[in-house]
Scaffold this motif. Sequence first.
Motif, PDB file in Angstrom:
ATOM      1  N   PHE A 195       0.795  -1.224   0.000  1.00 48.41           N
ATOM      2  CA  PHE A 195       0.000   0.000   0.000  1.00 48.41           C
ATOM      3  C   PHE A 195       0.826   1.272   0.000  1.00 48.41           C
ATOM      4  N   PRO A 196       0.321   2.295  -0.691  1.00 51.27           N
ATOM      5  CA  PRO A 196       1.019   3.586  -0.675  1.00 51.27           C
ATOM      6  C   PRO A 196       0.914   4.300   0.673  1.00 51.27           C
ATOM      7  N   GLN A 197      -0.085   3.962   1.475  1.00 49.41           N
ATOM      8  CA  GLN A 197      -0.267   4.532   2.817  1.00 49.41           C
ATOM      9  C   GLN A 197      -0.331   3.388   3.828  1.00 49.41           C
ATOM     10  N   PRO A 198       0.782   2.704   4.080  1.00 50.55           N
ATOM     11  CA  PRO A 198       0.722   1.548   4.974  1.00 50.55           C
ATOM     12  C   PRO A 198       0.438   1.952   6.416  1.00 50.55           C
ATOM     13  N   TRP A 199      -0.224   1.037   7.108  1.00 50.38           N
ATOM     14  CA  TRP A 199      -0.448   1.232   8.534  1.00 50.38           C
ATOM     15  C   TRP A 199       0.894   1.127   9.255  1.00 50.38           C
ATOM     16  N   PRO A 200       1.076   1.869  10.339  1.00 57.85           N
ATOM     17  CA  PRO A 200       2.292   1.706  11.141  1.00 57.85           C
ATOM     18  C   PRO A 200       2.237   0.387  11.917  1.00 57.85           C
ATOM     19  N   PHE A 201       3.398  -0.093  12.300  1.00 52.43           N
ATOM     20  CA  PHE A 201       3.504  -1.334  13.064  1.00 52.43           C
ATOM     21  C   PHE A 201       2.600  -1.301  14.295  1.00 52.43           C
ATOM     22  N   SER A 202       2.579  -0.168  14.989  1.00 51.77           N
ATOM     23  CA  SER A 202       1.787  -0.058  16.225  1.00 51.77           C
ATOM     24  C   SER A 202       0.291  -0.259  15.962  1.00 51.77           C
ATOM     25  N   ALA A 203      -0.198   0.174  14.816  1.00 55.54           N
ATOM     26  CA  ALA A 203      -1.619  -0.029  14.492  1.00 55.54           C
ATOM     27  C   ALA A 203      -1.905  -1.510  14.288  1.00 55.54           C
ATOM     28  N   LEU A 204      -1.043  -2.192  13.572  1.00 59.67           N
ATOM     29  CA  LEU A 204      -1.215  -3.637  13.381  1.00 59.67           C
ATOM     30  C   LEU A 204      -1.181  -4.354  14.728  1.00 59.67           C
ATOM     31  N   GLU A 205      -0.231  -3.981  15.558  1.00 58.48           N
ATOM     32  CA  GLU A 205      -0.076  -4.605  16.872  1.00 58.48           C
ATOM     33  C   GLU A 205      -1.309  -4.393  17.744  1.00 58.48           C
ATOM     34  N   SER A 206      -1.961  -3.257  17.608  1.00 53.50           N
ATOM     35  CA  SER A 206      -3.124  -2.955  18.443  1.00 53.50           C
ATOM     36  C   SER A 206      -4.307  -3.882  18.167  1.00 53.50           C
ATOM     37  N   TYR A 207      -4.337  -4.524  17.003  1.00 53.86           N
ATOM     38  CA  TYR A 207      -5.430  -5.439  16.656  1.00 53.86           C
ATOM     39  C   TYR A 207      -5.105  -6.898  16.953  1.00 53.86           C
ATOM     40  N   LEU A 208      -3.941  -7.174  17.492  1.00 53.37           N
ATOM     41  CA  LEU A 208      -3.493  -8.554  17.671  1.00 53.37           C
ATOM     42  C   LEU A 208      -4.468  -9.414  18.466  1.00 53.37           C
ATOM     43  N   SER A 209      -5.172  -8.843  19.423  1.00 52.22           N
ATOM     44  CA  SER A 209      -6.092  -9.642  20.241  1.00 52.22           C
ATOM     45  C   SER A 209      -7.460  -9.844  19.571  1.00 52.22           C
ATOM     46  N   GLU A 210      -7.701  -9.209  18.440  1.00 52.01           N
ATOM     47  CA  GLU A 210      -8.986  -9.356  17.746  1.00 52.01           C
ATOM     48  C   GLU A 210      -9.100 -10.737  17.110  1.00 52.01           C
ATOM     49  N   PRO A 211     -10.240 -11.418  17.300  1.00 53.02           N
ATOM     50  CA  PRO A 211     -10.427 -12.724  16.660  1.00 53.02           C
ATOM     51  C   PRO A 211     -10.381 -12.635  15.134  1.00 53.02           C
ATOM     52  N   GLY A 212     -10.634 -11.455  14.592  1.00 55.57           N
ATOM     53  CA  GLY A 212     -10.631 -11.267  13.145  1.00 55.57           C
ATOM     54  C   GLY A 212      -9.296 -10.835  12.571  1.00 55.57           C
ATOM     55  N   PHE A 213      -8.214 -10.906  13.351  1.00 56.99           N
ATOM     56  CA  PHE A 213      -6.879 -10.656  12.821  1.00 56.99           C
ATOM     57  C   PHE A 213      -6.317 -12.026  12.472  1.00 56.99           C
ATOM     58  N   LEU A 214      -6.328 -12.337  11.197  1.00 59.42           N
ATOM     59  CA  LEU A 214      -5.989 -13.668  10.712  1.00 59.42           C
ATOM     60  C   LEU A 214      -4.839 -13.595   9.717  1.00 59.42           C
ATOM     61  N   VAL A 215      -4.043 -14.644   9.674  1.00 58.03           N
ATOM     62  CA  VAL A 215      -2.993 -14.763   8.671  1.00 58.03           C
ATOM     63  C   VAL A 215      -3.217 -16.040   7.872  1.00 58.03           C
ATOM     64  N   ALA A 216      -2.755 -15.998   6.631  1.00 56.76           N
ATOM     65  CA  ALA A 216      -2.790 -17.174   5.759  1.00 56.76           C
ATOM     66  C   ALA A 216      -1.361 -17.654   5.576  1.00 56.76           C
ATOM     67  N   GLU A 217      -1.165 -18.928   5.779  1.00 54.34           N
ATOM     68  CA  GLU A 217       0.147 -19.541   5.577  1.00 54.34           C
ATOM     69  C   GLU A 217       0.082 -20.449   4.358  1.00 54.34           C
ATOM     70  N   THR A 218       1.112 -20.378   3.548  1.00 55.52           N
ATOM     71  CA  THR A 218       1.205 -21.258   2.389  1.00 55.52           C
ATOM     72  C   THR A 218       2.663 -21.357   1.998  1.00 55.52           C
ATOM     73  N   GLY A 219       3.044 -22.466   1.444  1.00 57.44           N
ATOM     74  CA  GLY A 219       4.443 -22.641   1.067  1.00 57.44           C
ATOM     75  C   GLY A 219       5.325 -22.803   2.290  1.00 57.44           C
TER      76      GLY A 219
END
Length: 164
Positions: free
Chosen positions: A36-60
């Motif tokens: 993204f041209p306007q990426p979220w800062p690390f702290s914003a991503l970290e603030s959502y870590l406890s949300e059940p809807g913060f999901l990652v996809a693993e592949t490879g």
Amino acid sequence: MTTVAPDGPGDADRPTVRQAEQADLLEVHRIEQAAFPQPWPFSALESYLSEPGFLVAETGIEDDVPTVAGYVIADTVPNHGTPMGHIKDLAVRSDYRRGGVATALLERALGVLSAAGAGSVKLEVRADNSGARRLYREFGFEHRKTIPNYYDNGENALVMVRLL
């Protein structure tokens, strides 16, 4: 602000989608910055870590460790007695795009929001992001309104909504 990285080449096997963990944040942040041209800062991503809807996809696999191919951040907000889901952010590493990663993440996020009692889900997407708009339409999202100058560069955002 919901963001989905534009279309790009690549393919991947069907990913495993799981709850994001602290150890994922650096890779999620790298994906965010690249996408993204306007990426979220690390702290914003970290603030959502406890949300059940913060999901990652693993592949490879890289160095005997599954690769974080993408992520989604979703939560609910109060809405006249029935929570409304909000897809806040969705991005996929460029080399895994168009391989089902975003689809798997969105499917799982919608399930999490439904389980949380959301009656509908909204998101904002860049008006020029045709790949993201196409994905959202495939999931039943409809354009409800346009927010002029939503992004720092003056680009409009489309608000899309889907009933659950």
